[in-house]
Design an enzyme around this catalytic site. Structure first.
Site: not given
Length: 915
Positions: A801-804, A108, A867, A648, A119, A352, A117, A799, A39, A887, A468, A593
């Site tokens: 395996g970001t979950n595990d 303000r 993956c 896999r 703050m 803004r 809205g 590859s 602002k 990838y 709002h 899978r």
């Protein structure tokens, strides 16, 4: 201003020498948002442009940080504020709160990122029992002065002193009832005088102190309240929802008051340079005569369309239109503008870059390209994957039989269905129980934020596109219909009466259409969005039946595809999913899978494999599974012909293929009690007990299965090789990649690879077909990441395996922790977002980066992908681009999102390089 570069981060502490904490509006510019907040920076920019901005000054975010760290404002702040206040008084020819001709100011909030809205704001500071008379004389309007005074006590009491706002509202309602009027503008000066007395009594009773009469005390307390509101519950909740960092702090803007409540030739409004809901060009916004700005945003009184201002005050309207064009050309984007007209004089109170719906974002980006205001690279940065995902949500079926009961303003698009609830507490409670809800209110306020987050959509009977509810819903991507005046909302009795007298009780299902503003009883069926139809090839950009939104999406996606370096593959386990993924733009399969192929009618064969007591029985089971696996792979290779397919090998523990232990135990017990045959069930139960593990996800699974169950991986590799040979003989172009799961050491991979190479060679010899099957591994254990250089000696690709990997790095069992303590961690700020939703860059991400670098040092041509579910998360895609992966792979529906974000990541990198 060169001095600002040295003042971005003062040392913490109450006294910070040499740091400037207050800036006049004439000193800043739009690029100083970190220091002056959005602002303040934009007020300075409009001042620089010569636009009519009331004079004022900004207290920086750095002052707020010192206050939040130490509990006290910087020692130098009071003197700096005094100096700027003196200059403001000199310029205006008035003194703050003096008895005659008083100067009044607003205080303000103004953080770097818009938090509508969330703050605090206080108007009319400087009014007191003495100065209210001076204001009346100054304006020649006694009613206006007392109306302004009651507003100050009400806002100050709630915001600064912590008085329950309902107490003031109830007193106001009683005053209107006594006068037999419905809106506050019909109260006269005498009524407002009494209301001021009532309000002051409320303050005294609730706080134990009188309403402060010293104008400087009012201002100082208001400044402190704005600082405190940065860490208010609703502000923290909004920041978590919008992923705004919690250490930015807020600036405070002290601005000389201009008044829109001085009679019919005054008013206040909000304007957009384009429609924030659709993106269409035109005159959009709301105007309210004889009102202050909070009246518009609160939605308490229904506004008139901005276009009506031309009839009410053509001079101000024409000036506003010219300023709107100036601002849009200057900011090169949709601008959201707040303004006040004081007795025919136009004042600009804020501008803004405006929040917009997903559809508007895509349309506006391409419009601005066509107008020559931005280039395609900038257009790509004006949209994001979350918005694209919103555009892919279903919409209501126009052919369905519906019972429309109302229509409001289409404030934020989407098709939302749920049970009507009438307060935020119920919305949250029911939502946590799995219910879909629509939050119904007369108007929302910042205290409703948690309910708005929990709801599928928001419906209000008051307010417009700038209320709002509308602004917050658009920012969150929530469906919202505002200002449905024909609906009578009774929050106390938890009901809504619709035209014709039908009553919607709490719990009744309603449907709201944020694209048309229509409200329906019951559940309306939905149909696919045109954007999904476009991605699936059922609607073509440029065709007669393609709307401009589809055309805009097509243009931006085409540019993203041209720019991106990351390829996008799909997680798909069958030909149907693979074909759909290909229509969505997948460049191969990054994760097939195979365990999903072992379920259904094949479960009996798997059970026989697990129960095999002899090598002959095991071989028989594997021989029976082989042709079925081969058929699966032939179909996949056909669907993805010419594109890579990463398969896999079997990953989960074997117990997952057996019946539930409790269910099986009951079956065996019943059979024994009835003396019925149960030999097979008994063997199954014995196998379940034999395979039981306390923590099976860290037990006998992945590569470990292949090493201890002879022939299992061999059968799968043979099926892959034979399927590839069959496709090649049919003139196809299969590009199979074999992925070994859960490897923790290179020796595991070497053993499996040696056997796989032997099988592939046998198939080549038997079919006379040359096969090029890449063999690689998943990196999903910390040890694999830490020894990636060694593992790369036996792997042609990684590859992640970001979950595990997330589970093993954090020590979390995802199935358990998300329901048990993640909510508390998010609320306490330990997590900004779930590490399963967006990759933990510092922990998991560091391992990904380390493994990628080590792997490529060993094997420079090592192919790298991901993956896990992070492959379709917008923020994570940018991280994978930065660390050099080749990838990402994700579910078919998220492929367009990943494509878009990969393009955005590439253009951001180029922009950084150029800078």
């Amino acid at each position: 201003m060169s001095e600002n570069k040295d003042q971005q981060r003062p040392a913490s502490g109450n006294s910070v020498e040499g740091v400037k904490f207050v800036y006049d509006f004439t000193e800043g510019n739009k690029d100083l948002k970190d220091l002056l907040g959005g602002k303040g920076a934009n007020l300075a920019e409009m001042t620089n442009l010569g636009l009519p901005v009331p004079p004022g000054f900004t207290i920086t975010t750095e002052a707020c940080k010192v206050y939040l760290e130490s509990g006290e404002a910087p020692a130098a702040l009071r003197d700096e504020v005094s100096a700027h206040l003196d200059a403001l008084e000199s310029r205006m020819g008035k003194k703050l709160g003096q008895a005659d001709n008083p100067l009044l100011v607003s205080v303000r909030s103004g953080a770097k990122f818009s938090m509508p809205g969330m703050m605090d704001t206080v108007l009319n500071i400087g009014l007191s029992d003495k100065s209210v008379k001076g204001l009346a004389d100054q304006a020649g309007d006694e009613r206006f002065a007392w109306d302004s005074y009651r507003r100050l006590i009400q806002m100050f009491g709630k915001t600064v002193l912590g008085v329950d706002g309902e107490l003031f509202e109830e007193a106001l309602d009683k005053a209107k009832e006594a006068k037999k009027v419905t809106v506050d503008t019909e109260l006269e000066a005498a009524d407002l005088k009494k209301l001021v007395t009532t309000f002051k009594k409320i303050v005294k009773k609730e706080t134990g102190r009188d309403f402060p009469q010293d104008p400087r005390e009012q201002m100082d307390l208001a400044i402190r309240a704005v600082f405190d509101s940065w860490n208010g519950d609703r502000a923290k909740l909004y920041r978590r929802q919008e992923r705004i960092p919690g250490d930015l702090g807020t600036a405070v803007n002290v601005c000389s008051m201009v008044f829109g409540n001085l009679g019919p030739d005054s008013g206040t409004g909000v304007a957009f340079t384009r429609d924030p809901a659709s993106g269409h060009q035109g005159v959009y916004g709301d105007y309210l005569q004889n009102a202050q700005g909070e009246d518009v945003v609160a939605g308490i009184r229904n506004t008139v369309p901005l276009a009506d201002l031309e009839k009410i005050d053509k001079k101000s309207y024409d000036q506003l239109m010219q300023i709107m064009e100036t601002l849009e050309n200057h900011y090169k984007d949709l601008c959201d503008i707040e303004f006040t007209i004081e007795r025919g004089k136009l004042w600009m109170l804020q501008t803004r870059v405006g929040k917009r719906t997903a559809a508007a974002a895509f349309r506006i980006a391409t419009q601005l390209v066509d107008q020559g205001l931005i280039d395609e690279a900038e257009a790509l940065q004006r949209v994001n994957g979350a918005q694209l995902a919103q555009l892919m949500f279903p919409r209501f079926d126009e052919k369905a039989k519906v019972q429309q009961v109302g229509r409001g303003i289409a404030a934020s698009p989407g098709a939302a269905v749920g049970k009507a609830v009438f307060d935020s507490y119920t919305a949250v409670k029911w939502s946590r129980s799995g219910e879909k809800v629509i939050l119904v209110r007369r108007e929302t306020n910042p205290d409703d934020l948690d309910g708005m987050i929990a709801a599928e959509g928001i419906l209000t009977s008051r307010g417009g596109k700038t209320s709002h509810a509308a602004v917050v819903a658009r920012g969150m991507g929530k469906t919202c219909v505002c200002g449905a005046e024909e609906l009578e909302v009774d929050t106390k009795r938890r009901r809504m009466t619709v035209p014709g007298g039908h009553v919607v009780e709490e719990g009744d299902v309603i449907s709201i259409d944020g694209s048309t503003g229509k409200v329906y009883l019951g559940e309306v069926p939905v149909v696919p969005s045109p954007v999904v139809e476009y991605f699936e090839g059922r609607m073509h950009a440029g065709a007669d039946d393609a709307d401009e939104l589809v055309e805009a999406v097509h243009r931006i996606m085409a540019f993203a595809d041209r720019k991106r370096r990351l390829r996008v593959r799909a997680n798909a386990d069958n030909a149907e999913d693979a074909l759909r993924a290909r229509r969505f733009g997948a460049q191969g399969i990054g994760l097939c899978r195979t365990e999903h192929m072992f379920l259904g009618d094949r479960r009996e064969l798997v059970e026989r494999l697990i129960l095999a007591d002899t090598e002959e029985e095991r071989e028989a089971s594997l021989k029976a599974l082989l042709p079925l696996q081969k058929k699966d792979f032939v179909e996949l290779f056909e669907a993805m012909d010419g594109l890579p397919v990463t398969i896999r090998l079997l990953d989960p523990p074997l117990h997952e293929f057996l019946p539930d232990i409790t269910e099986l135990s009951v079956r065996v017990a019943l059979a024994e009690s009835r003396q019925e045959p149960h030999e097979n069930d008994l063997r199954l139960l014995q196998a379940v007990h034999r395979l039981h593990e306390q923590n099976p996800m860290l037990g006998l699974r992945g590569v470990r299965l292949g090493l201890v169950i002879p022939g299992l991986f061999t059968m799968q590799v043979r099926a892959i090789a034979e399927a590839a040979a069959e496709r090649k003989s049919a003139k196809g172009d299969p590009r199979a990649e074999i992925m070994i799961p859960l490897v923790g050491t290179v020796q595991e991979l070497e053993i499996v690879r040696e056997e796989a190479d032997r099988v592939i060679a046998e198939v080549q010899a038997a079919t006379g077909t040359e096969l090029k099957l890449a063999i690689g591994t998943m990196i999903e254990l910390p040890r694999a990441a830490l020894t990636a250089g060694q593992i790369a000696e036996a792997a042609e690709f990684f590859s992640f395996g970001t979950n595990d990997l997330t589970q093993t790095v954090w020590g979390f069992s995802r199935d358990d922790v998300e329901a048990s303590f993640f909510t508390a961690y998010l609320e306490k700020g330990i997590f900004g977002v779930s590490p399963f939703e967006t990759i933990d860059k510092d922990g998991v991400g560091s391992l990904v980066k380390l493994a990628a670098e080590a792997g490529r040092r060993t094997r420079p041509d090592l192919k790298l992908g991901v993956c896990g579910e992070h492959g379709g998360d917008p923020e994570s895609v940018h991280f994978f681009h930065e660390v050099g992966l080749d990838y990402v792979s994700c579910s078919p529906f998220r492929i367009p999102v990943a494509r878009l974000e990969a393009g955005r990541a590439a253009t951001q990198s180029e922009g950084s390089d150029h800078r």
